[in-house]
Write a protein that holds these residues in place. Structure first.
Motif, PDB file in Angstrom:
ATOM      1  N   ILE A  46       8.702 -28.241  -0.655  1.00  0.00           N
ATOM      2  CA  ILE A  46       8.642 -29.707  -0.699  1.00  0.00           C
ATOM      3  C   ILE A  46       9.341 -30.246  -1.937  1.00  0.00           C
ATOM      4  CG2 ILE A  46       7.074 -31.681  -0.974  1.00  0.00           C
ATOM      5  CD1 ILE A  46       5.087 -30.197   0.842  1.00  0.00           C
ATOM      6  N   PHE A  47       9.086 -29.604  -3.086  1.00  0.00           N
ATOM      7  CA  PHE A  47       9.659 -30.085  -4.347  1.00  0.00           C
ATOM      8  C   PHE A  47      10.966 -29.372  -4.706  1.00  0.00           C
ATOM      9  CE2 PHE A  47       5.370 -31.653  -4.646  1.00  0.00           C
ATOM     10  CZ  PHE A  47       5.539 -32.900  -5.242  1.00  0.00           C
ATOM     11  N   GLN A  48      11.481 -28.555  -3.774  1.00  0.00           N
ATOM     12  CA  GLN A  48      12.809 -27.941  -3.894  1.00  0.00           C
ATOM     13  C   GLN A  48      12.926 -26.997  -5.106  1.00  0.00           C
ATOM     14  OE1 GLN A  48      15.256 -31.548  -3.739  1.00  0.00           O
ATOM     15  NE2 GLN A  48      15.630 -31.181  -1.553  1.00  0.00           N
ATOM     16  N   TYR A  49      11.843 -26.245  -5.382  1.00  0.00           N
ATOM     17  CA  TYR A  49      11.910 -25.176  -6.378  1.00  0.00           C
ATOM     18  C   TYR A  49      12.390 -23.904  -5.685  1.00  0.00           C
ATOM     19  CZ  TYR A  49       9.226 -28.078  -9.634  1.00  0.00           C
ATOM     20  OH  TYR A  49       8.811 -29.077 -10.469  1.00  0.00           O
TER      21      TYR A  49
ATOM     22  N   LEU B  42       6.396 -38.574 -10.150  1.00  0.00           N
ATOM     23  CA  LEU B  42       6.007 -39.758  -9.386  1.00  0.00           C
ATOM     24  C   LEU B  42       7.000 -40.890  -9.607  1.00  0.00           C
ATOM     25  CD1 LEU B  42       2.175 -39.722 -10.117  1.00  0.00           C
ATOM     26  CD2 LEU B  42       3.267 -39.222  -7.929  1.00  0.00           C
ATOM     27  N   VAL B  43       7.417 -41.516  -8.526  1.00  0.00           N
ATOM     28  CA  VAL B  43       8.306 -42.676  -8.641  1.00  0.00           C
ATOM     29  C   VAL B  43       7.579 -43.818  -9.331  1.00  0.00           C
ATOM     30  CG1 VAL B  43       9.601 -44.410  -7.328  1.00  0.00           C
ATOM     31  CG2 VAL B  43       9.658 -42.011  -6.621  1.00  0.00           C
TER      32      VAL B  43
ATOM     33  N   GLU C 280      -2.054 -42.422 -12.436  1.00  0.00           N
ATOM     34  CA  GLU C 280      -3.225 -42.925 -13.153  1.00  0.00           C
ATOM     35  C   GLU C 280      -4.335 -43.316 -12.179  1.00  0.00           C
ATOM     36  OE1 GLU C 280      -1.819 -46.110 -15.538  1.00  0.00           O
ATOM     37  OE2 GLU C 280      -0.404 -44.870 -16.689  1.00  0.00           O
ATOM     38  N   GLU C 281      -3.955 -43.974 -11.086  1.00  0.00           N
ATOM     39  CA  GLU C 281      -4.962 -44.366 -10.091  1.00  0.00           C
ATOM     40  C   GLU C 281      -5.625 -43.147  -9.454  1.00  0.00           C
ATOM     41  OE1 GLU C 281      -2.938 -46.775  -7.284  1.00  0.00           O
ATOM     42  OE2 GLU C 281      -2.444 -48.373  -8.707  1.00  0.00           O
TER      43      GLU C 281
ATOM     44  N   VAL D 189       2.064 -41.319  -1.788  1.00  0.00           N
ATOM     45  CA  VAL D 189       2.851 -41.648  -2.979  1.00  0.00           C
ATOM     46  C   VAL D 189       4.287 -41.195  -2.770  1.00  0.00           C
ATOM     47  CG1 VAL D 189       0.907 -41.578  -4.585  1.00  0.00           C
ATOM     48  CG2 VAL D 189       2.177 -39.479  -4.090  1.00  0.00           C
ATOM     49  N   GLU D 190       5.189 -41.804  -3.535  1.00  0.00           N
ATOM     50  CA  GLU D 190       6.602 -41.450  -3.489  1.00  0.00           C
ATOM     51  C   GLU D 190       6.912 -40.578  -4.705  1.00  0.00           C
ATOM     52  OE1 GLU D 190      10.741 -43.801  -2.291  1.00  0.00           O
ATOM     53  OE2 GLU D 190       9.057 -44.883  -3.195  1.00  0.00           O
ATOM     54  N   VAL D 191       7.624 -39.458  -4.495  1.00  0.00           N
ATOM     55  CA  VAL D 191       7.870 -38.507  -5.575  1.00  0.00           C
ATOM     56  C   VAL D 191       9.350 -38.146  -5.634  1.00  0.00           C
ATOM     57  CG1 VAL D 191       5.548 -37.525  -5.432  1.00  0.00           C
ATOM     58  CG2 VAL D 191       7.389 -36.545  -4.042  1.00  0.00           C
ATOM     59  N   ASN D 192       9.737 -37.630  -6.800  1.00  0.00           N
ATOM     60  CA  ASN D 192      11.079 -37.092  -7.008  1.00  0.00           C
ATOM     61  C   ASN D 192      11.001 -35.564  -6.997  1.00  0.00           C
ATOM     62  OD1 ASN D 192      12.371 -39.658  -7.486  1.00  0.00           O
ATOM     63  ND2 ASN D 192      11.335 -39.685  -9.470  1.00  0.00           N
ATOM     64  N   THR D 193      11.903 -34.908  -6.294  1.00  0.00           N
ATOM     65  CA  THR D 193      11.918 -33.452  -6.248  1.00  0.00           C
ATOM     66  C   THR D 193      12.705 -32.891  -7.432  1.00  0.00           C
ATOM     67  OG1 THR D 193      13.950 -33.263  -4.958  1.00  0.00           O
ATOM     68  CG2 THR D 193      11.894 -33.622  -3.743  1.00  0.00           C
ATOM     69  N   GLN D 194      12.710 -31.560  -7.529  1.00  0.00           N
ATOM     70  CA  GLN D 194      13.437 -30.878  -8.600  1.00  0.00           C
ATOM     71  C   GLN D 194      14.927 -31.231  -8.580  1.00  0.00           C
ATOM     72  OE1 GLN D 194      12.548 -29.143 -11.067  1.00  0.00           O
ATOM     73  NE2 GLN D 194      14.235 -27.822 -11.697  1.00  0.00           N
ATOM     74  N   LEU D 195      15.478 -31.488  -7.385  1.00  0.00           N
ATOM     75  CA  LEU D 195      16.908 -31.778  -7.250  1.00  0.00           C
ATOM     76  C   LEU D 195      17.207 -33.270  -7.231  1.00  0.00           C
ATOM     77  CD1 LEU D 195      17.891 -29.088  -4.585  1.00  0.00           C
ATOM     78  CD2 LEU D 195      17.979 -28.935  -7.090  1.00  0.00           C
ATOM     79  N   GLY D 196      16.184 -34.096  -7.514  1.00  0.00           N
ATOM     80  CA  GLY D 196      16.410 -35.536  -7.601  1.00  0.00           C
ATOM     81  C   GLY D 196      16.249 -36.280  -6.288  1.00  0.00           C
ATOM     82  N   GLU D 197      15.873 -35.595  -5.209  1.00  0.00           N
ATOM     83  CA  GLU D 197      15.674 -36.270  -3.935  1.00  0.00           C
ATOM     84  C   GLU D 197      14.317 -36.972  -3.930  1.00  0.00           C
ATOM     85  OE1 GLU D 197      15.221 -35.122   0.827  1.00  0.00           O
ATOM     86  OE2 GLU D 197      16.053 -33.663  -0.602  1.00  0.00           O
ATOM     87  N   THR D 198      14.262 -38.136  -3.276  1.00  0.00           N
ATOM     88  CA  THR D 198      13.020 -38.901  -3.189  1.00  0.00           C
ATOM     89  C   THR D 198      12.330 -38.614  -1.858  1.00  0.00           C
ATOM     90  OG1 THR D 198      13.933 -40.659  -4.573  1.00  0.00           O
ATOM     91  CG2 THR D 198      11.999 -41.209  -3.263  1.00  0.00           C
ATOM     92  N   LYS D 199      11.017 -38.314  -1.929  1.00  0.00           N
ATOM     93  CA  LYS D 199      10.237 -38.035  -0.719  1.00  0.00           C
ATOM     94  C   LYS D 199       8.919 -38.787  -0.772  1.00  0.00           C
ATOM     95  CE  LYS D 199      11.927 -33.327   0.244  1.00  0.00           C
ATOM     96  NZ  LYS D 199      11.526 -31.935   0.518  1.00  0.00           N
TER      97      LYS D 199
END
Length: 592
Positions: A272-275, A292-293, A299-300, A316-326
């Motif tokens: 998922i996080f492209q490791y 986290l974007v 915090e919440e 939540v929206e996150v950034n992966t290791q390669l900079g992709e947003t998911k």
């Protein structure tokens, strides 16, 4: 989940359970937990399958909506080119007509394929296909006759009006197909939301089962090092459940609460996080401010975790290791590992679901804009027709014979009906978008207000009995519209009775508060009940009773929004009783 948490806690503290673990009964415990784990895994796989079906349903609905829009556009093109040829006799318009015919037949065939598996749409699709074939055959016949100059002006007018009616029927049928598909998609989405909730719980349960088994395995190894056979069984079990953890379809990782260091992470989390390897994560503290974007989401989630000991399905929206947003759905749980408080994080990638939802929202926005534009564009020619007709009546009435004056009155009357129909359609479409606060309503006062408005000075012509009417909670403006439609129908359909009678009341039903209105009017045949609450469905002709055929559809939609139901009972010639239900409010429930 509580059962497994208690087992995991007592394994570390209860000596009696330690003695149990050293005996032969430990094998039975492993078998028992394995069965539970397999059952949960099956449920997780089934939930994933349901989620895939939702994405497919969204794509299928989008294709059907696009196809019906193309059918509507080609139908309009056929009508436009026919009218153009009648006016200009330009053979170039015949080529445009043939192009529209080809496109219309292609899109109709495409719609058949897209809805082939949905038997509920068989009748609508057959009707639509028949209507289109009839429209095209009539248009071709008209063009051929005009070109050959073998048709009279009256026949041209009759054929043109028939073509317009068929085109309108095509538009109504395509809208009905779209409405059905949107309703079906809504049902699937509600089911998917429940599946997401169940999946998160199942994954947490599965993880806890794995944790309990792993802890029990280490306990058995520590206490029974001299028993090689038992040690081998424990090792095999640990390998098996470790494999389940690592190959779980959901991303799972465990980190210490004290310093945020990751203790373990499975392959799904890495994907998922492209490791590329676990070494990039395990033993390191992940900076969630960069992941986290919206850092505020972290915090919440932490605040909720500390308060409730768990977080369930936070999107939540996150950034992966390669900079992709998911987009991910994250569930957190506090647990103790080797005496330290740790956080279990279960992650599901919902990026495709979010894209599908956005696509569906965009389609809805486009459909709403299209409906709004068409409805308002229809008003301008209606106003012109109505205005010019009234001018002719006012200024040339003395020059018209009785038949001409009758025609003009018919034009004014029908343009007014068309305006009412457009207003009802707009009101019906707005019901799904408007959001108003709910409040406690005095239903008795609301009914009296509507009766005064509907009856006016004719109150002595109808015998109206008002029984006990309990209060309710809802959006008062919408519930008033329900009463307006029900009461108007009761007065209208009982108007021809010798002694019109209407009774209004309520009672406490099994599933909530039930309100009813009973009349002694013309009634209807219950074999046509399925058509009663549909759009444009009428059980009496317009010549018998006026109306647009949308009132009861509006009632159904309003009551459904209030988590209620609407239904009716009737006997032809003996009157009808119409009902709707609303959730029971607490004071009335205690009183009953």
């Amino acid at each position: 989940m509580n059962m497994f948490t208690k087992i995991g806690s007592s394994t570390l503290k209860n000596k009696q359970l330690m003695r149990f673990a050293t005996g032969y009964k430990a094998t039975y415990l492993y078998v028992f937990l394995s069965v539970i784990m397999i059952a949960i895994m099956i449920m997780v796989v089934m939930n994933n399958y349901d989620k895939t079906n939702l994405v497919n349903q969204v794509d299928a609905t989008q294709n059907i909506v696009n196809c019906t829009q193309q059918i509507t556009e080609y139908t309009l093109g056929v009508e436009t080119t026919v009218r153009g040829y009648l006016l200009m006799q330009d053979d170039g318009l015949l080529e445009m007509f043939n192009t529209n015919v080809t496109g219309l037949r292609y899109e109709m065939e495409n719609l058949r394929k897209l809805t082939a598996k949905d038997t509920d749409l068989d009748e609508e699709i057959k009707t639509l296909s028949t209507t289109i074939d009839y429209r095209l055959s009539e248009s071709s016949r008209l063009l051929a006759a005009v070109k050959a100059k073998t048709i009279t002006a009256d026949d041209i007018h009759t054929s043109t009006e028939l073509g317009r009616e068929l085109s309108n029927k095509v538009k109504k049928l395509t809208k009905g197909v779209n409405a059905y598909e949107m309703g079906l998609l809504k049902k699937h989405k509600l089911a998917d939301e429940h599946n997401d909730s169940d999946m998160n719980v199942n994954i947490i349960l599965l993880t806890l089962v794995v944790g309990v088994i792993v802890l029990l395995g280490f306990l058995i190894l520590a206490l029974q090092r001299g028993k090689n056979k038992l040690a081998e069984e424990v090792a095999k079990s640990n390998d098996m459940f470790s494999g389940i953890f690592m190959h779980n379809p959901a991303g799972i990782f465990i980190s210490r609460m004290s310093d945020g260091v990751t203790l373990n992470a499975n392959q799904s989390f890495l994907n998922i996080f492209q490791y590329t390897s676990a070494e990039q994560v395990v033993g390191k503290a992940l900076s969630w401010e960069h992941v986290l974007v919206r850092p505020a989401d972290g915090e919440e989630m932490m605040a909720e975790l500390k308060e409730n000991k768990m977080v369930k399905g936070k999107e939540v929206e996150v950034n992966t290791q390669l900079g992709e947003t998911k987009w991910i759905s994250s569930s957190l749980l506090l647990l103790a590992v080797d005496g330290e408080m740790c956080m279990l994080n279960v992650i599901i990638d919902i990026s495709e679901q979010k894209k599908a939802e956005e696509g569906l929202k965009e389609s809805n926005r486009e459909m709403e804009a299209f409906t709004y534009t068409v409805s308002h564009d229809l008003r301008a020619p209606l106003r012109a027709i109505n205005g010019y007709a009234k001018i002719v009546l006012d200024e040339y009435q003395t020059k018209l014979d009785e038949e001409g004056e009758s025609f003009l009155h018919s034009i004014v009357s029908n343009s007014r009906k068309m305006g009412d129909l457009i207003d009802d359609l707009l009101a019906f479409s707005r019901l799904g978008r408007n959001v108003m606060p709910s409040e406690e309503m005095n239903m008795h006062a609301l009914v009296k207000t509507v009766l005064e408005e509907r009856l006016g000075t004719d109150s002595d012509k109808v015998d109206v009995k008002i029984k006990t009417i309990y209060p309710a909670v809802g959006q008062q403006a919408l519930i008033k519209q329900v009463w307006v439609n029900y009461i108007s129908n009761a007065l209208k359909y009982s108007a021809h009775s010798e002694n019109p009678q209407v009774e209004i009341g309520s009672y406490i039903g099994d599933n909530g508060m039930v309100y009813y209105i009973k009349d002694n009017g013309v009634g209807f045949d219950m074999k046509y009940y399925d058509k009663l609450f549909g759009v444009f469905q009428r059980l009496h002709t317009k010549e018998e009773f006026e109306g647009t055929g949308i009132g009861l559809a509006i009632v159904k939609k309003i009551v459904n929004r209030h988590n209620g139901n609407a239904w009716a009972e009737s006997e032809l010639g003996k009157g009808s009783t119409f009902y709707f239900s609303l959730p029971l409010i607490e004071p009335v429930a205690k009183k009953s």
